[in-house]
Structure formats: structure tokens, C-alpha cells
Design a protein around this motif. Structure first.
Motif, mmCIF file in Angstrom:
data_model
loop_
_atom_site.group_PDB
_atom_site.id
_atom_site.type_symbol
_atom_site.label_atom_id
_atom_site.label_comp_id
_atom_site.label_asym_id
_atom_site.label_seq_id
_atom_site.Cartn_x
_atom_site.Cartn_y
_atom_site.Cartn_z
ATOM 1 N N ARG A 1 0.828 -1.194 0.000
ATOM 2 C CA ARG A 1 0.000 0.000 0.000
ATOM 3 C C ARG A 1 0.868 1.251 0.000
ATOM 4 N NH1 ARG A 1 -3.976 1.744 -2.155
ATOM 5 N NH2 ARG A 1 -4.886 -0.308 -1.715
ATOM 6 N N GLU A 2 1.968 1.210 0.768
ATOM 7 C CA GLU A 2 2.887 2.351 0.812
ATOM 8 C C GLU A 2 3.422 2.651 -0.582
ATOM 9 O OE1 GLU A 2 5.346 4.977 3.441
ATOM 10 O OE2 GLU A 2 3.550 3.780 3.788
ATOM 11 N N TRP A 3 3.805 1.586 -1.294
ATOM 12 C CA TRP A 3 4.337 1.728 -2.650
ATOM 13 C C TRP A 3 3.275 2.275 -3.590
ATOM 14 C CZ3 TRP A 3 2.958 -1.243 -7.049
ATOM 15 C CH2 TRP A 3 3.816 -1.096 -8.152
ATOM 16 N N MET A 4 2.067 1.709 -3.505
ATOM 17 C CA MET A 4 1.003 2.134 -4.401
ATOM 18 C C MET A 4 0.621 3.590 -4.176
ATOM 19 S SD MET A 4 -1.380 -1.303 -4.279
ATOM 20 C CE MET A 4 -2.734 -0.591 -5.207
ATOM 21 N N ASP A 5 0.633 4.018 -2.919
ATOM 22 C CA ASP A 5 0.224 5.387 -2.608
ATOM 23 C C ASP A 5 1.168 6.424 -3.199
ATOM 24 O OD1 ASP A 5 -1.984 4.500 -1.278
ATOM 25 O OD2 ASP A 5 -1.146 4.723 0.737
ATOM 26 N N ASN A 6 2.398 6.011 -3.527
ATOM 27 C CA ASN A 6 3.369 6.951 -4.074
ATOM 28 C C ASN A 6 3.166 7.211 -5.563
ATOM 29 O OD1 ASN A 6 4.793 7.513 -1.721
ATOM 30 N ND2 ASN A 6 6.042 5.668 -1.927
ATOM 31 N N PHE A 7 2.317 6.424 -6.204
ATOM 32 C CA PHE A 7 2.134 6.565 -7.639
ATOM 33 C C PHE A 7 0.726 7.034 -7.954
ATOM 34 C CE2 PHE A 7 5.679 3.645 -7.248
ATOM 35 C CZ PHE A 7 6.571 4.182 -8.153
ATOM 36 N N LYS A 8 0.650 8.184 -8.574
ATOM 37 C CA LYS A 8 -0.615 8.799 -8.967
ATOM 38 C C LYS A 8 -0.660 8.908 -10.490
ATOM 39 C CE LYS A 8 -1.172 9.859 -4.539
ATOM 40 N NZ LYS A 8 -2.122 9.113 -3.675
ATOM 41 N N PRO A 9 -1.818 9.159 -11.058
ATOM 42 C CA PRO A 9 -1.871 9.444 -12.497
ATOM 43 C C PRO A 9 -0.971 10.634 -12.851
ATOM 44 C CG PRO A 9 -4.063 9.038 -11.641
ATOM 45 C CD PRO A 9 -3.151 9.117 -10.451
ATOM 46 N N ILE A 10 -0.276 10.524 -13.971
ATOM 47 C CA ILE A 10 0.655 11.559 -14.417
ATOM 48 C C ILE A 10 0.161 12.122 -15.739
ATOM 49 C CG2 ILE A 10 3.047 12.125 -14.959
ATOM 50 C CD1 ILE A 10 3.868 9.573 -13.495
ATOM 51 N N GLN A 11 0.082 13.439 -15.827
ATOM 52 C CA GLN A 11 -0.350 14.096 -17.056
ATOM 53 C C GLN A 11 0.863 14.554 -17.842
ATOM 54 O OE1 GLN A 11 -2.821 17.569 -16.493
ATOM 55 N NE2 GLN A 11 -3.719 17.385 -18.532
ATOM 56 N N PHE A 12 0.899 14.222 -19.139
ATOM 57 C CA PHE A 12 2.016 14.606 -19.993
ATOM 58 C C PHE A 12 1.615 15.654 -21.028
ATOM 59 C CE2 PHE A 12 3.103 10.497 -18.284
ATOM 60 C CZ PHE A 12 4.416 10.703 -17.883
ATOM 61 N N ALA A 13 0.362 15.836 -21.212
ATOM 62 C CA ALA A 13 -0.164 16.881 -22.098
ATOM 63 C C ALA A 13 -1.642 17.005 -21.756
ATOM 64 C CB ALA A 13 0.035 16.507 -23.567
ATOM 65 N N SER A 14 -2.291 17.971 -22.341
ATOM 66 C CA SER A 14 -3.708 18.166 -22.025
ATOM 67 C C SER A 14 -4.537 16.937 -22.367
ATOM 68 C CB SER A 14 -4.247 19.378 -22.789
ATOM 69 O OG SER A 14 -4.132 19.170 -24.194
ATOM 70 N N ASN A 15 -4.037 16.133 -23.309
ATOM 71 C CA ASN A 15 -4.814 14.982 -23.786
ATOM 72 C C ASN A 15 -4.132 13.646 -23.527
ATOM 73 O OD1 ASN A 15 -2.719 15.548 -25.548
ATOM 74 N ND2 ASN A 15 -3.847 14.877 -27.373
ATOM 75 N N LEU A 16 -3.139 13.579 -22.627
ATOM 76 C CA LEU A 16 -2.393 12.337 -22.432
ATOM 77 C C LEU A 16 -2.055 12.128 -20.958
ATOM 78 C CD1 LEU A 16 -0.975 9.882 -23.703
ATOM 79 C CD2 LEU A 16 1.071 11.305 -23.951
ATOM 80 N N TRP A 17 -2.478 10.981 -20.426
ATOM 81 C CA TRP A 17 -2.211 10.609 -19.038
ATOM 82 C C TRP A 17 -1.676 9.181 -18.981
ATOM 83 C CZ3 TRP A 17 -3.542 13.418 -14.459
ATOM 84 C CH2 TRP A 17 -4.241 14.613 -14.667
ATOM 85 N N VAL A 18 -0.850 8.913 -17.975
ATOM 86 C CA VAL A 18 -0.508 7.537 -17.600
ATOM 87 C C VAL A 18 -1.168 7.274 -16.254
ATOM 88 C CG1 VAL A 18 1.335 5.944 -16.952
ATOM 89 C CG2 VAL A 18 1.649 7.483 -18.892
ATOM 90 N N VAL A 19 -1.981 6.210 -16.196
ATOM 91 C CA VAL A 19 -2.835 5.971 -15.033
ATOM 92 C C VAL A 19 -2.558 4.579 -14.459
ATOM 93 C CG1 VAL A 19 -5.200 5.930 -14.181
ATOM 94 C CG2 VAL A 19 -4.608 7.404 -16.130
ATOM 95 N N PRO A 20 -2.087 4.465 -13.200
ATOM 96 C CA PRO A 20 -1.956 3.149 -12.566
ATOM 97 C C PRO A 20 -3.317 2.472 -12.437
ATOM 98 C CG PRO A 20 -0.756 4.835 -11.325
ATOM 99 C CD PRO A 20 -1.606 5.550 -12.336
ATOM 100 N N SER A 21 -3.302 1.152 -12.391
ATOM 101 C CA SER A 21 -4.552 0.391 -12.451
ATOM 102 C C SER A 21 -5.458 0.625 -11.247
ATOM 103 C CB SER A 21 -4.247 -1.104 -12.576
ATOM 104 O OG SER A 21 -3.505 -1.560 -11.451
ATOM 105 N N TRP A 22 -4.898 1.055 -10.121
ATOM 106 C CA TRP A 22 -5.720 1.241 -8.921
ATOM 107 C C TRP A 22 -6.308 2.650 -8.812
ATOM 108 C CZ3 TRP A 22 -0.538 -0.066 -8.930
ATOM 109 C CH2 TRP A 22 0.363 0.938 -8.607
ATOM 110 N N HIS A 23 -6.128 3.476 -9.858
ATOM 111 C CA HIS A 23 -6.690 4.825 -9.871
ATOM 112 C C HIS A 23 -7.716 4.966 -10.991
ATOM 113 C CE1 HIS A 23 -4.318 7.097 -6.927
ATOM 114 N NE2 HIS A 23 -3.287 6.359 -7.280
ATOM 115 N N GLN A 24 -8.682 5.843 -10.781
ATOM 116 C CA GLN A 24 -9.584 6.244 -11.845
ATOM 117 C C GLN A 24 -8.881 7.277 -12.735
ATOM 118 O OE1 GLN A 24 -12.743 5.195 -12.592
ATOM 119 N NE2 GLN A 24 -12.533 3.644 -10.981
ATOM 120 N N ALA A 25 -9.160 7.243 -14.019
ATOM 121 C CA ALA A 25 -8.586 8.237 -14.931
ATOM 122 C C ALA A 25 -9.149 9.618 -14.600
ATOM 123 C CB ALA A 25 -8.901 7.876 -16.371
ATOM 124 N N PRO A 26 -8.293 10.617 -14.350
ATOM 125 C CA PRO A 26 -8.786 11.961 -14.030
ATOM 126 C C PRO A 26 -9.622 12.573 -15.148
ATOM 127 C CG PRO A 26 -6.470 11.740 -13.423
ATOM 128 C CD PRO A 26 -6.820 10.529 -14.230
#
Length: 294
Positions: free
Chosen positions: A97-122
Motif C-alpha cells: 500500500r505504501e508503494w502504491m500510494d506513491n504513484f498517482k496518475p501523471i499528465q504529460f499533455a492536455s490529452n495524455l495521461w498515464v494511469v496506474p490500475s488502482w486509480h480512476q482516470a482523471p
């Protein structure tokens, strides 16, 4: 479960052997760290390069008899009595859980995100790459990958054919397909990378448009766009191969290059490629240009 870390100072020649000794004596994991803040850049193919002064850390059950372990290590020829070591107790946590909590969705442009499986896409309407963090093949957190993702997000990819050279996790090829590319060909020397790419492509519903190959199997094609996030040495050595994928007026994006290596890499592709302005993040740069000849 509580843990104890045993850290031993070693030279480069014996660090791997020491790690094996710790594993043989019950370590659940072994890590290697630089003991003098001396960076390592670009080891050769197949080379596992460590630092002149390496700190080797074994993770043990908290019930470890430290004194007995030290006595066993004293019998190791290249350590002997009086070797430098330290022990640390680790707090018992839910490390997953500690490891997972450190990784959030990352935005690279207005139209591009990388989303870990345990998060909803923003932003459900954006190009969302579903990819879990891992150490092996890249998930966008490194500057070189981020630079390539941001570059891809600026391109018109509709209907284009893309080559992801050194595909790793497949993140760049998946991004291209999510952004409108019709086809991607991934190439990597590591079979495990190809497996990871296919699994990630399936998770992102682009597997039917994402082909993967070892270099010995790679097809002949002229792509609209080639992305290569590897290292400066391979980019120079394989310039004829990489250029062979760049079609007439095609675009080339390369990263994994340190700022001091930029001229050498670009010279390997000139005059066939006309380069745009270099983009830099931290010590890393991204080179991009368009094929104009050859």
C-alpha cells in the motif's frame, strides 16, 4: 512483519558476490547503492556496472542474529574482520500500500495521461495509458520517457505508422496508438520486454494494432514516425538501422541521451535528418527531426 537491514561497504569487484552471500544467508532482497555519489552512465551491452564504493544492503527478518551473521561474513575472504557495516530496523508497514500510494496518475499533455490500475482516470476523455509502475521497462516517470510522451502528444498521429525502437514496456507505442496512430511496430532485444509490451497493449485495447519483434525478426517498413528511447551508444551504433525505418519526410524522436552526448548522436544521423531544437529535462535531452534525404 518487522525487518532488519544489514548494509555492508564493498568495492565494485566484490559487490555482486557479496549480494549473493547475503542472499545465501537468508536475505529476502538485496539492493546496491552508490557510497560516494558517483553517477554511472550508460554501461556497455550486457554489462552490470556498479560503483567503486558500493553499499550492499540485505533485507532480513527482524529475528536475525546479527552477531552470528557478522561472524559468518568475517569468514568471507575479501571482507575479513573489521569490515564496515551498519544495521537498521524497519518499521512494519503495509509496504504494498505504501508503494502504491506513491504513484498517482501523471499528465504529460492536455490529452495524455498515464494511469496506474488502482486509480480512476482523471480525464476519461483523454488518451489514458493504463500502466502500473515497475522497475524494468519504464512507465513515464523518467525524464527521457516523459520528453518522448510530450513530443508524441504534439504530433498529428492520425492514421500514421509508428516504430517504437527499444519498446520496453510499450508505453510510447501505446501512447501513439491512443493518440490516433493506425499501427505500431515495437522492437526490443529483450524477450521479456516484448512480453510486457504485448500485455500492456492488451490492457489498453490496442494489441491488434501493436506488433512486436526481436531485432532478428524485425520487418522492413518505412514508418511515418520512429521513436527510440534507448541510450546514446546504441543510437549511434544503430543509426543505419533506425534510419532504415524512417520513411520519406518521416519524423524521428530519440531520447536516453545526456546533454554532452547530443552532438555525437545527431552527427550519426546527419545529413539524412534535419534536427529541431534540443529539448532538455534535468541532465537528459530529447532529439527530434525530420528526414530530408537518403
Amino acid at each position: 512483519m518487522p525487518w532488519i537491514q544489514l548494509t555492508v561497504s564493498s568495492d565494485e569487484a566484490h559487490a555482486r558476490q557479496l549480494g549473493d552471500v547475503l542472499m545465501a544467508n537468508g536475505a529476502q532482497a538485496v539492493t546496491y547503492r552508490d557510497g560516494k555519489d558517483a553517477p554511472i552512465f550508460e554501461p556497455g551491452p550486457g554489462e552490470v556496472q556498479l560503483w567503486d564504493h558500493t553499499l550492499v544492503t540485505g533485507l532480513f527478518d527482524a529475528e536475525l542474529n546479527t552477531s552470528a551473521m557478522v561472524k559468518r561474513l568475517e569468514q568471507v575472504k575479501y571482507l575479513g574482520k573489521g569490515f564496515q557495516y551498519k544495521t537498521d530496523q524497519l518499521e512494519d508497514k503495509d509496504w504494498e500500500r505504501e508503494w502504491m500510494d506513491n504513484f498517482k496518475p501523471i499528465q504529460f499533455a492536455s490529452n495524455l495521461w498515464v494511469v496506474p490500475s488502482w486509480h480512476q482516470a482523471p480525464d476519461p476523455d483523454a488518451a489514458n495509458i493504463l500502466l502500473d509502475p515497475g522497475m524494468a521497462f519504464g512507465t513515464g516517470t523518467h525524464p527521457t520517457t516523459a520528453l518522448c510522451l510530450e513530443w508524441l502528444a504534439r504530433q498529428d498521429l492520425q492514421g500514421k505508422t509508428v516504430v517504437d525502437f527499444g519498446c520496453g514496456s510499450g508505453i510510447l507505442g501505446i501512447a501513439a496508438l491512443k493518440l490516433g496512430a493506425a499501427r505500431c511496430v515495437g522492437i526490443d532485444i529483450d524477450r521479456q520486454a516484448l512480453i510486457a509490451t504485448k500485455e500492456n497493449a492488451q490492457r489498453n485495447d490496442v494489441a491488434e494494432r501493436f506488433e512486436v519483434y526481436l531485432p532478428s525478426e524485425q520487418p522492413s517498413l518505412a514508418a511515418d514516425i520512429v521513436v527510440a528511447n534507448v541510450l546514446a551508444g546504441p543510437l549511434q551504433e544503430l543509426a543505419p538501422v533506425i534510419l532504415g525505418y524512417v520513411g520519406k519526410a518521416g519524423l524521428l524522436c530519440m531520447s536516453g541521451v545526456l546533454s554532452r552526448q547530443a552532438d555525437d548522436v545527431m552527427n550519426a544521423y546527419r545529413p539524412a535528418v534535419q534536427f529541431a531544437e534540443v529539448e532538455q529535462r534535468d541532465d537528459w535531452i530529447m532529439l527530434n527531426g525530420q528526414r530530408v534525404s537518403g
